[in-house]
Design a protein around this motif. Structure first.
Motif, short mmCIF file in Angstrom:
data_model
loop_
_atom_site.label_atom_id
_atom_site.label_comp_id
_atom_site.label_asym_id
_atom_site.label_seq_id
_atom_site.Cartn_x
_atom_site.Cartn_y
_atom_site.Cartn_z
N ALA A 220 -9.81 -0.67 -3.37
CA ALA A 220 -10.84 -0.71 -4.41
C ALA A 220 -10.21 -0.96 -5.78
O ALA A 220 -10.76 -1.72 -6.60
N ALA A 221 -9.07 -0.34 -6.06
CA ALA A 221 -8.41 -0.53 -7.35
C ALA A 221 -7.94 -1.97 -7.53
O ALA A 221 -8.04 -2.54 -8.62
N LEU A 222 -7.42 -2.56 -6.47
CA LEU A 222 -7.00 -3.97 -6.55
C LEU A 222 -8.20 -4.87 -6.84
O LEU A 222 -8.13 -5.76 -7.70
N ALA A 223 -9.30 -4.63 -6.14
CA ALA A 223 -10.50 -5.45 -6.34
C ALA A 223 -11.04 -5.31 -7.75
O ALA A 223 -11.49 -6.28 -8.37
N GLU A 224 -11.02 -4.09 -8.27
CA GLU A 224 -11.54 -3.84 -9.62
C GLU A 224 -10.76 -4.61 -10.67
O GLU A 224 -11.29 -4.98 -11.72
N ARG A 225 -9.49 -4.88 -10.36
CA ARG A 225 -8.64 -5.63 -11.29
C ARG A 225 -8.60 -7.11 -10.96
O ARG A 225 -7.73 -7.85 -11.43
N GLY A 226 -9.55 -7.56 -10.15
CA GLY A 226 -9.70 -8.98 -9.86
C GLY A 226 -8.68 -9.54 -8.90
O GLY A 226 -8.49 -10.76 -8.82
N LEU A 227 -8.03 -8.66 -8.14
CA LEU A 227 -7.02 -9.11 -7.19
C LEU A 227 -7.62 -9.18 -5.80
O LEU A 227 -8.04 -8.17 -5.23
N ARG A 228 -7.67 -10.39 -5.25
CA ARG A 228 -8.27 -10.60 -3.94
C ARG A 228 -7.21 -10.47 -2.84
O ARG A 228 -6.06 -10.84 -3.04
N VAL A 229 -7.65 -9.93 -1.70
CA VAL A 229 -6.78 -9.81 -0.52
C VAL A 229 -7.21 -10.86 0.49
O VAL A 229 -8.38 -10.92 0.87
N PRO A 230 -6.33 -11.76 0.93
CA PRO A 230 -4.89 -11.84 0.63
C PRO A 230 -4.53 -12.89 -0.40
O PRO A 230 -3.35 -13.16 -0.62
N GLN A 231 -5.57 -13.53 -1.04
CA GLN A 231 -5.27 -14.66 -1.92
C GLN A 231 -4.34 -14.28 -3.07
O GLN A 231 -3.44 -15.05 -3.45
N ASP A 232 -4.56 -13.10 -3.66
CA ASP A 232 -3.75 -12.67 -4.80
C ASP A 232 -2.70 -11.62 -4.43
O ASP A 232 -1.64 -11.57 -5.04
N VAL A 233 -3.01 -10.78 -3.47
CA VAL A 233 -2.07 -9.75 -3.04
C VAL A 233 -2.29 -9.48 -1.55
O VAL A 233 -3.43 -9.38 -1.09
N SER A 234 -1.21 -9.45 -0.81
CA SER A 234 -1.29 -9.13 0.61
C SER A 234 -1.20 -7.62 0.79
O SER A 234 -0.43 -6.95 0.10
N VAL A 235 -1.99 -7.08 1.72
CA VAL A 235 -1.99 -5.64 1.98
C VAL A 235 -1.82 -5.42 3.48
O VAL A 235 -2.53 -6.02 4.29
N LEU A 236 -0.86 -4.58 3.82
CA LEU A 236 -0.58 -4.23 5.21
C LEU A 236 -0.63 -2.71 5.33
O LEU A 236 0.03 -2.00 4.57
N ALA A 237 -1.43 -2.21 6.24
CA ALA A 237 -1.60 -0.76 6.40
C ALA A 237 -0.76 -0.25 7.56
O ALA A 237 -0.57 -0.94 8.57
N VAL A 238 -0.28 0.97 7.43
CA VAL A 238 0.41 1.67 8.52
C VAL A 238 -0.33 2.98 8.73
O VAL A 238 -0.40 3.82 7.83
N GLY A 239 -0.91 3.14 9.91
CA GLY A 239 -1.68 4.35 10.19
C GLY A 239 -2.57 4.15 11.39
O GLY A 239 -2.35 3.26 12.20
N ALA A 240 -3.59 5.00 11.49
CA ALA A 240 -4.52 4.88 12.60
C ALA A 240 -5.27 3.56 12.52
O ALA A 240 -5.63 3.10 11.43
N ALA A 241 -5.51 2.94 13.67
CA ALA A 241 -6.14 1.62 13.70
C ALA A 241 -7.50 1.62 13.01
O ALA A 241 -7.84 0.66 12.30
#
Length: 339
Positions: A255-276
Motif C-alpha cells: 500500500a505504501a509503494l502504491a501511495e507513492r506512485g510506484l507500480r509493481v512490477p513496473q517501478d519496483v519488484s516485490v517478492l514475498a517470503v511467507g505463507a502462500a
C-alpha cells in the motif's frame, strides 16, 4: 544428575519401591510414598529411559509449544499446528497446545506423563530451553534451528537458502539495489532463528553478486509495513527490488509503494517470503517463496514418532525453498519517486 538409585538411598528404600511410587503399579504405604516423593523433590530427580519401560502405556499425546504472544501472526502459526494435528491423528495421537513456552513449560511436561513427545516452536538462535530439552526422557523436535543444534532434532524451511534464492531472483532480473523488509527489531534482537537466517542469506547472496542491499526491520502490522517502506525509500531512493519476510506487514508495504506512485512490477519488484495465502490474497498476487507450515508440522510429528519407535534421529532436516512466480518481479525501470 540424580538417578533412581540415589532417590532410593536417600529415602531408605529399594529402587523397585521408587519405581512403584512412580508407576503406581503397586500400593505403597503413605509414609514410604512421602519419603520417596520428598527425595525426588530434594534431588531434582527426573525419570529417564527406565521410567518409560515401567509405564503401563503411552499417553498418546504430543505436546506442541506454540508462541501465542503479542505480534505473532496466529493464522500462520495455525498452519504449523494444523499439519501437526493431522499427522498426529494418523498415529492415533492427540496434540496438546502449550502456550507457556519457557523452561518452566518444558519442565512441567517433562516431569509428568502427559505427553509422549514435545515439539517446540519459535526457537531462538541461543534458546534458553535447549539445555533442558537435551536431558529429557521424552523425544523432542524443534521447529527451527538454533546456533548449536548438537544432540537435537530440528526441522524447518532452509531460510538461508530462501534468502539467497530471493536475491538471486531479483539480481538475475537485473536489480542492483535490493532490500529486505524483515522481522521486527525485537525479533532480531532476540535472534529468532528464522529471521537471522533469512537476513544472512539475503546479505550473503547480495555480496556474492555485487548487489547493494538494505535491511529494514518492520513491526508485524499494516502500519508497520507502511513505516518500513517509507523508511526504506528514504534510505535508498534507488531501490528497485524488495523482499518482504513479514506476512503481517506485507499489505502495508504494498500500500505504501502504491501511495507513492510506484507500480509493481513496473517501478519496483516485490517478492514475498511467507505463507502462500499471504502473497496470493493481495489485490495483485506476489511472486513468493512459500513457508510450508503444514508440511513442517507434519514432518515434526513424524520425527517424534520415529523417536518413539526406537530410531535415533538427532539432526536437522531443512526443506528446500521453492519459488512461485506470480509476475511481480520484472526488470528494473528508471523512475521518479512520488512524494
Amino acid at each position: 544428575m540424580a538417578t533412581i538409585d540415589d532417590v532410593a538411598r536417600a529415602a531408605g528404600v529399594s529402587a523397585s519401591t521408587v519405581s512403584y511410587v512412580l508407576s503406581g503399579k503397586r500400593p505403597i504405604s503413605p509414609g514410604t510414598r512421602e519419603r520417596v516423593e520428598r527425595s525426588i523433590r530434594d534431588l531434582g530427580y527426573r525419570p529417564h529411559a527406565g521410567a518409560r519401560a515401567l509405564a503401563s502405556a503411552r499417553s498418546n499425546v504430543i505436546a506442541l509449544m506454540v508462541p501465542f504472544r503479542a505480534g505473532v501472526n496466529v493464522g500462520i502459526i495455525m498452519q504449523f499446528v494444523g499439519g501437526a494435528v493431522a499427522a498426529a491423528r494418523q498415529h492415533d495421537h492427540d496434540v496438546l497446545l502449550l502456550t507457556q513456552d519457557d523452561t518452566s513449560g518444558v519442565d512441567r511436561v517433562a516431569s509428568s506423563s502427559m505427553a509422549d513427545g514435545i515439539i517446540v516452536m519459535d526457537v531462538e538462535a541461543q534458546d534458553t530451553r535447549l539445555p533442558l530439552l537435551r536431558t529429557l526422557r521424552q523425544p523432542s523436535v524443534l521447529i527451527g534451528v538454533p546456533d548449536d543444534s548438537s544432540g537435537l532434532s530440528c526441522v524447518d524451511l532452509d531460510f538461508t537458502a530462501a534468502g539467497r534464492l530471493a536475491v538471486r531472483t531479483l539480481a538475475e532480473a537485473g536489480h542492483r539495489h535490493v532490500a529486505l523488509i524483515g522481522a521486527s527489531r525485537a525479533r532480531y534482537e532476540r535472534r529468532a532463528n528464522y529471521a537471522v537466517r533469512m537476513r544472512a542469506g539475503v546479505q550473503d547472496e547480495a555480496e556474492l553478486r555485487g548487489v547493494g542491499v538494505t535491511v529494514v526491520p518492520s513491526e508485524p502490522s499494516f502500519a508497520g509495513g507502511v513505516a518500513a517502506a517509507v523508511e526504506l525509500l528514504a534510505l535508498d531512493p534507488d531501490v528497485s527490488g524488495v523482499v518482504v519476510h513479514n506476512e503481517s506487514a506485507l499489505p502495508g508495504v504494498v500500500a505504501a509503494l502504491a501511495e507513492r506512485g510506484l507500480r509493481v512490477p513496473q517501478d519496483v519488484s516485490v517478492l514475498a517470503v511467507g505463507a502462500a495465502d499471504a502473497a496470493e490474497s493481495l489485490s495483485q498476487p506476489l511472486t513468493s517463496i512459500d513457508v510450508p507450515g503444514h508440511d513442517i508440522g507434519r514432518v515434526a510429528v513424524e520425527m517424534v514418532m520415529a523417536h518413539l519407535g526406537g530410531e535415533t534421529l538427532a539432526g536437522t532436516r531443512l526443506i528446500s525453498p521453492r519459488l512461485t512466480d506470480r509476475a511481480s518481479v520484472a526488470a528494473p525501470a528508471r523512475r521518479a519517486l512520488a512524494g
